[in-house]
Write a protein that holds these residues in place. Structure first.
Motif, PDB file in Angstrom:
ATOM      1  N   THR A   1       0.850  -1.190   0.000  1.00 38.69           N
ATOM      2  CA  THR A   1       0.000   0.000   0.000  1.00 38.69           C
ATOM      3  C   THR A   1       0.884   1.238   0.000  1.00 38.69           C
ATOM      4  O   THR A   1       1.687   1.422   0.908  1.00 38.69           O
ATOM      5  CB  THR A   1      -0.918   0.018   1.240  1.00 38.69           C
ATOM      6  N   HIS A   2       0.731   2.095  -1.005  1.00 41.13           N
ATOM      7  CA  HIS A   2       1.552   3.297  -1.101  1.00 41.13           C
ATOM      8  C   HIS A   2       1.070   4.392  -0.157  1.00 41.13           C
ATOM      9  O   HIS A   2       1.861   5.125   0.416  1.00 41.13           O
ATOM     10  CB  HIS A   2       1.548   3.825  -2.546  1.00 41.13           C
ATOM     11  N   THR A   3      -0.256   4.527  -0.008  1.00 44.55           N
ATOM     12  CA  THR A   3      -0.799   5.592   0.819  1.00 44.55           C
ATOM     13  C   THR A   3      -1.858   5.024   1.756  1.00 44.55           C
ATOM     14  O   THR A   3      -2.874   4.500   1.305  1.00 44.55           O
ATOM     15  CB  THR A   3      -1.429   6.707  -0.040  1.00 44.55           C
ATOM     16  N   GLU A   4      -1.605   5.137   3.054  1.00 44.78           N
ATOM     17  CA  GLU A   4      -2.525   4.627   4.077  1.00 44.78           C
ATOM     18  C   GLU A   4      -2.706   5.689   5.146  1.00 44.78           C
ATOM     19  O   GLU A   4      -1.733   6.303   5.576  1.00 44.78           O
ATOM     20  CB  GLU A   4      -1.963   3.348   4.691  1.00 44.78           C
ATOM     21  N   ILE A   5      -3.960   5.936   5.544  1.00 44.40           N
ATOM     22  CA  ILE A   5      -4.254   6.938   6.568  1.00 44.40           C
ATOM     23  C   ILE A   5      -5.222   6.360   7.587  1.00 44.40           C
ATOM     24  O   ILE A   5      -5.974   5.433   7.294  1.00 44.40           O
ATOM     25  CB  ILE A   5      -4.848   8.227   5.955  1.00 44.40           C
ATOM     26  N   ALA A   6      -5.209   6.925   8.796  1.00 48.62           N
ATOM     27  CA  ALA A   6      -6.092   6.459   9.863  1.00 48.62           C
ATOM     28  C   ALA A   6      -7.416   7.199   9.875  1.00 48.62           C
ATOM     29  O   ALA A   6      -8.417   6.681  10.345  1.00 48.62           O
ATOM     30  CB  ALA A   6      -5.404   6.610  11.219  1.00 48.62           C
ATOM     31  N   ASP A   7      -7.414   8.444   9.384  1.00 48.24           N
ATOM     32  CA  ASP A   7      -8.659   9.185   9.197  1.00 48.24           C
ATOM     33  C   ASP A   7      -8.398  10.257   8.146  1.00 48.24           C
ATOM     34  O   ASP A   7      -7.256  10.503   7.761  1.00 48.24           O
ATOM     35  CB  ASP A   7      -9.189   9.784  10.507  1.00 48.24           C
ATOM     36  N   LEU A   8      -9.454  10.898   7.672  1.00 50.48           N
ATOM     37  CA  LEU A   8      -9.313  11.823   6.548  1.00 50.48           C
ATOM     38  C   LEU A   8      -8.454  13.036   6.885  1.00 50.48           C
ATOM     39  O   LEU A   8      -7.827  13.617   5.993  1.00 50.48           O
ATOM     40  CB  LEU A   8     -10.694  12.286   6.075  1.00 50.48           C
ATOM     41  N   SER A   9      -8.394  13.438   8.153  1.00 49.60           N
ATOM     42  CA  SER A   9      -7.602  14.611   8.516  1.00 49.60           C
ATOM     43  C   SER A   9      -6.123  14.386   8.271  1.00 49.60           C
ATOM     44  O   SER A   9      -5.361  15.345   8.105  1.00 49.60           O
ATOM     45  CB  SER A   9      -7.845  14.983   9.981  1.00 49.60           C
ATOM     46  N   ARG A  10      -5.687  13.129   8.252  1.00 49.28           N
ATOM     47  CA  ARG A  10      -4.276  12.832   8.015  1.00 49.28           C
ATOM     48  C   ARG A  10      -3.870  13.172   6.584  1.00 49.28           C
ATOM     49  O   ARG A  10      -2.687  13.251   6.286  1.00 49.28           O
ATOM     50  CB  ARG A  10      -3.991  11.356   8.295  1.00 49.28           C
ATOM     51  N   LEU A  11      -4.847  13.347   5.712  1.00 48.56           N
ATOM     52  CA  LEU A  11      -4.557  13.636   4.311  1.00 48.56           C
ATOM     53  C   LEU A  11      -4.709  15.119   3.999  1.00 48.56           C
ATOM     54  O   LEU A  11      -4.366  15.572   2.917  1.00 48.56           O
ATOM     55  CB  LEU A  11      -5.509  12.833   3.417  1.00 48.56           C
ATOM     56  N   ALA A  12      -5.201  15.892   4.950  1.00 51.23           N
ATOM     57  CA  ALA A  12      -5.497  17.305   4.693  1.00 51.23           C
ATOM     58  C   ALA A  12      -4.249  18.086   4.313  1.00 51.23           C
ATOM     59  O   ALA A  12      -4.251  18.871   3.368  1.00 51.23           O
ATOM     60  CB  ALA A  12      -6.151  17.940   5.906  1.00 51.23           C
ATOM     61  N   LEU A  13      -3.129  17.871   5.023  1.00 51.81           N
ATOM     62  CA  LEU A  13      -1.909  18.595   4.712  1.00 51.81           C
ATOM     63  C   LEU A  13      -1.296  18.113   3.403  1.00 51.81           C
ATOM     64  O   LEU A  13      -0.773  18.900   2.623  1.00 51.81           O
ATOM     65  CB  LEU A  13      -0.894  18.437   5.839  1.00 51.81           C
ATOM     66  N   THR A  14      -1.405  16.805   3.150  1.00 48.85           N
ATOM     67  CA  THR A  14      -0.862  16.254   1.920  1.00 48.85           C
ATOM     68  C   THR A  14      -1.504  16.913   0.707  1.00 48.85           C
ATOM     69  O   THR A  14      -0.862  17.172  -0.293  1.00 48.85           O
ATOM     70  CB  THR A  14      -1.105  14.733   1.862  1.00 48.85           C
ATOM     71  N   SER A  15      -2.811  17.197   0.792  1.00 49.18           N
ATOM     72  CA  SER A  15      -3.518  17.770  -0.347  1.00 49.18           C
ATOM     73  C   SER A  15      -3.094  19.199  -0.646  1.00 49.18           C
ATOM     74  O   SER A  15      -3.418  19.750  -1.678  1.00 49.18           O
ATOM     75  CB  SER A  15      -5.031  17.724  -0.101  1.00 49.18           C
ATOM     76  N   GLU A  16      -2.323  19.825   0.279  1.00 48.76           N
ATOM     77  CA  GLU A  16      -1.887  21.209   0.079  1.00 48.76           C
ATOM     78  C   GLU A  16      -0.512  21.278  -0.569  1.00 48.76           C
ATOM     79  O   GLU A  16      -0.044  22.342  -0.928  1.00 48.76           O
ATOM     80  CB  GLU A  16      -1.853  21.939   1.421  1.00 48.76           C
ATOM     81  N   GLN A  17       0.175  20.174  -0.675  1.00 50.22           N
ATOM     82  CA  GLN A  17       1.539  20.194  -1.182  1.00 50.22           C
ATOM     83  C   GLN A  17       1.578  20.463  -2.677  1.00 50.22           C
ATOM     84  O   GLN A  17       0.666  20.085  -3.376  1.00 50.22           O
ATOM     85  CB  GLN A  17       2.229  18.867  -0.877  1.00 50.22           C
TER      86      GLN A  17
END
Length: 237
Positions: A221-237
């Motif tokens: 698995t390349h991308t795994e998160i525990a909840d959606l907030s863990r991806l919030a900063l990634t989406s800003e990069q």
């Protein structure tokens, strides 16, 4: 890079079941005079659900879909009650199940995961188009509305409407066709490693596995998160 579109799964990703399906089924069964152990019934439901054919009806005309959806779910429920030896206790299983089926079109059996509204609003303000891709049925639209989630999404794609269920690439292609984008740079987030993560990757999207329960991944698995907030900063990069 920030994605142009983020698709999300529905059940297990945006919202979940209050308690267990077995508890809800046993509660309604008791109102019909049928007593069933909720834990045994829940296990039977899970086994019946995963043993059922994929939740899609290729070639069925849209006006006929609700009837097919009802029959599919009724068959799953009937097998679960048969497995625990309670099916024959119902005097009118069809009438019982219609009430149960209608209940899941309301907000009562569902809860929205705590971080969902804030994260969706943040992505929306960033100009990211949002959509739902779900192996759900026509009840998804009223449920999203009742849970006050529908305004976040530009599109909703369900397996029964497409005639193809995740992880099949056809359902992802149908969702992509609603947005003026290609698969490159589009993300799909969901709680099923096979249906959501692997299905998205094989369809050319970036798959994100939402692992709320902290399970061991069944494969790379390349991308795994525990909840959606863990991806919030990634989406800003």
């Amino acid at each position: 890079m920030k994605p142009s579109v983020i698709f999300l799964d529905a059940v297990g990703t945006l919202f979940g079941v209050r308690g267990t399906v077995g508890e809800i089924y046993s509660h309604f069964a008791a109102q019909s005079g049928v007593q069933v152990d909720p834990k045994l019934l829940n296990q039977a439901f899970v086994e019946s659900f995963f043993a059922a054919p994929k939740f899609a009806f290729p070639g069925v005309a849209p006006p006929d879909l609700p009837a097919q959806e009802l029959l599919w779910w009724k068959a799953v429920a009937a097998r679960a009650f048969q497995q625990v030896g309670a099916f024959s206790d119902f005097t009118d299983f069809d009438a019982f199940f219609q009430i149960l089926f209608d209940h899941f079109a309301t907000p009562e059996p569902w809860f929205v995961y705590p971080e969902v509204p804030q994260v969706l609003q943040k992505w929306q303000l960033q100009g990211i188009q949002l959509g739902v891709i779900s192996n759900f049925d026509s009840r998804l639209h009223p449920v999203l509305t009742a849970l006050e989630l529908s305004d976040y999404f530009e599109t909703v794609t369900s397996s029964t409407a497409v005639g193809s269920a995740k992880p099949d690439a056809q359902v992802f292609a149908a969702a992509l066709a609603k947005h003026p984008v290609t698969a490159n740079g589009v993300w799909h987030i969901g709680d099923s490693w096979q249906d959501d993560y692997q299905g998205a990757e094989q369809a050319g999207l970036r798959g994100v596995w939402l692992n709320r329960a902290g399970k061991s991944p069944p494969g790379p698995t390349h991308t795994e998160i525990a909840d959606l907030s863990r991806l919030a900063l990634t989406s800003e990069q």
